[in-house]
Design a protein around this motif. Structure first.
Motif, mmCIF file in Angstrom:
data_model
loop_
_atom_site.group_PDB
_atom_site.id
_atom_site.type_symbol
_atom_site.label_atom_id
_atom_site.label_comp_id
_atom_site.label_asym_id
_atom_site.label_seq_id
_atom_site.Cartn_x
_atom_site.Cartn_y
_atom_site.Cartn_z
ATOM 1 N N LEU A 64 3.880 0.290 -5.647
ATOM 2 C CA LEU A 64 4.494 -1.035 -5.769
ATOM 3 C C LEU A 64 5.617 -1.210 -4.747
ATOM 4 O O LEU A 64 5.766 -2.287 -4.158
ATOM 5 C CB LEU A 64 5.045 -1.240 -7.173
ATOM 6 N N ALA A 65 6.403 -0.172 -4.545
ATOM 7 C CA ALA A 65 7.500 -0.233 -3.586
ATOM 8 C C ALA A 65 6.981 -0.499 -2.174
ATOM 9 O O ALA A 65 7.522 -1.341 -1.450
ATOM 10 C CB ALA A 65 8.304 1.067 -3.618
ATOM 11 N N HIS A 66 5.924 0.185 -1.783
ATOM 12 C CA HIS A 66 5.366 -0.021 -0.437
ATOM 13 C C HIS A 66 4.729 -1.400 -0.310
ATOM 14 O O HIS A 66 4.856 -2.050 0.731
ATOM 15 C CB HIS A 66 4.355 1.083 -0.109
ATOM 16 N N PHE A 67 4.066 -1.839 -1.357
ATOM 17 C CA PHE A 67 3.463 -3.172 -1.315
ATOM 18 C C PHE A 67 4.538 -4.253 -1.175
ATOM 19 O O PHE A 67 4.434 -5.157 -0.333
ATOM 20 C CB PHE A 67 2.628 -3.407 -2.578
ATOM 21 N N LEU A 68 5.582 -4.160 -1.997
ATOM 22 C CA LEU A 68 6.653 -5.151 -1.939
ATOM 23 C C LEU A 68 7.451 -5.049 -0.636
ATOM 24 O O LEU A 68 7.947 -6.055 -0.123
ATOM 25 C CB LEU A 68 7.581 -4.997 -3.140
ATOM 26 N N ARG A 73 9.257 -7.566 3.833
ATOM 27 C CA ARG A 73 9.749 -7.011 5.103
ATOM 28 C C ARG A 73 11.099 -6.315 4.939
ATOM 29 O O ARG A 73 12.061 -6.584 5.648
ATOM 30 C CB ARG A 73 9.823 -8.087 6.171
ATOM 31 N N ILE A 74 11.139 -5.452 3.952
ATOM 32 C CA ILE A 74 12.315 -4.640 3.632
ATOM 33 C C ILE A 74 11.850 -3.179 3.664
ATOM 34 O O ILE A 74 10.704 -2.893 3.326
ATOM 35 C CB ILE A 74 12.854 -4.990 2.226
ATOM 36 N N PRO A 75 12.694 -2.243 4.064
ATOM 37 C CA PRO A 75 12.283 -0.827 4.010
ATOM 38 C C PRO A 75 11.838 -0.413 2.607
ATOM 39 O O PRO A 75 12.433 -0.830 1.605
ATOM 40 C CB PRO A 75 13.545 -0.066 4.437
ATOM 41 N N ALA A 76 10.821 0.404 2.545
ATOM 42 C CA ALA A 76 10.256 0.808 1.250
ATOM 43 C C ALA A 76 11.247 1.577 0.396
ATOM 44 O O ALA A 76 11.173 1.527 -0.836
ATOM 45 C CB ALA A 76 9.001 1.637 1.468
ATOM 46 N N THR A 77 12.192 2.256 1.013
ATOM 47 C CA THR A 77 13.165 3.014 0.227
ATOM 48 C C THR A 77 14.045 2.108 -0.622
ATOM 49 O O THR A 77 14.584 2.555 -1.637
ATOM 50 C CB THR A 77 14.066 3.870 1.130
ATOM 51 N N ALA A 78 14.174 0.835 -0.237
ATOM 52 C CA ALA A 78 14.962 -0.106 -1.041
ATOM 53 C C ALA A 78 14.329 -0.330 -2.402
ATOM 54 O O ALA A 78 15.027 -0.681 -3.360
ATOM 55 C CB ALA A 78 15.107 -1.435 -0.312
ATOM 56 N N ALA A 124 5.431 14.281 -5.176
ATOM 57 C CA ALA A 124 4.009 14.127 -4.836
ATOM 58 C C ALA A 124 3.572 12.674 -4.950
ATOM 59 O O ALA A 124 2.791 12.191 -4.122
ATOM 60 C CB ALA A 124 3.164 15.009 -5.750
ATOM 61 N N GLY A 125 4.058 11.974 -5.934
ATOM 62 C CA GLY A 125 3.721 10.557 -6.075
ATOM 63 C C GLY A 125 4.217 9.736 -4.904
ATOM 64 O O GLY A 125 3.514 8.857 -4.396
ATOM 65 N N ILE A 126 5.430 10.018 -4.451
ATOM 66 C CA ILE A 126 5.986 9.291 -3.308
ATOM 67 C C ILE A 126 5.192 9.605 -2.039
ATOM 68 O O ILE A 126 4.865 8.709 -1.259
ATOM 69 C CB ILE A 126 7.478 9.642 -3.130
ATOM 70 N N VAL A 127 4.860 10.865 -1.838
ATOM 71 C CA VAL A 127 4.094 11.254 -0.650
ATOM 72 C C VAL A 127 2.686 10.660 -0.687
ATOM 73 O O VAL A 127 2.168 10.199 0.333
ATOM 74 C CB VAL A 127 4.042 12.799 -0.530
#
Length: 147
Positions: A64-68, A73-78, A124-127
């Protein structure tokens, strides 16, 4: 469960503020964190181990973070950092150290192994989500010798 999700939302948003997450992503990050917590809490009721539930919740939060991140257009870490905060096994780490201090080495080892497995499941989920969202980015842009 509803009260847990509300508290989780506010705690996640608070951690987002502490980690200087952009304001326009705080509420979405809180929603991702609440969803991850709900997955983590519901799956064990259906016979899933807490470590596997952590990995599923982490994968969901990171995807969800990467999709959003792409959408806004915000870094995924946000979105990723607030999303995984509810899954971090902080109390288990505390009780692991407490067991060792009190001399319960076997109990400390058991808790320590569970804590490390949960932390590994989060990583592992993040990777995994990063691998899914970066798949195919390099195709067609490879270095071909001297051309």
């Amino acid at each position: 469960m509803i009260i847990e999700l509300i508290v989780c939302f506010f705690a996640t948003v608070s951690f987002g503020i502490i980690f200087s997450v952009p304001r326009n992503s705080l509420l979405l990050g809180g929603g991702i964190g609440s969803l991850a917590w709900a997955i983590y809490r519901l799956l064990p009721e259906y016979g899933v181990t807490s470590i596997f539930a952590t990995s599923i919740a982490s994968i969901t939060a990171a995807m969800l973070a990467h999709f959003l991140a792409r959408k806004y257009r915000i870094p995924a870490t946000a979105f990723t950092i607030p999303g995984i905060i509810p899954l971090v096994p902080g109390s288990k780490a505390y009780y692991t150290m407490l067991a060792f201090v009190e001399g319960d080495y076997i109990g400390g080892l058991e808790l320590g192994i569970v804590t490390m497995l949960q932390a590994g499941a989060i990583a592992a989920g993040i990777v995994f989500a990063l691998a899914v969202f970066s798949f195919g980015k390099g195709i067609g842009h490879r270095y071909e010798g001297g051309r």
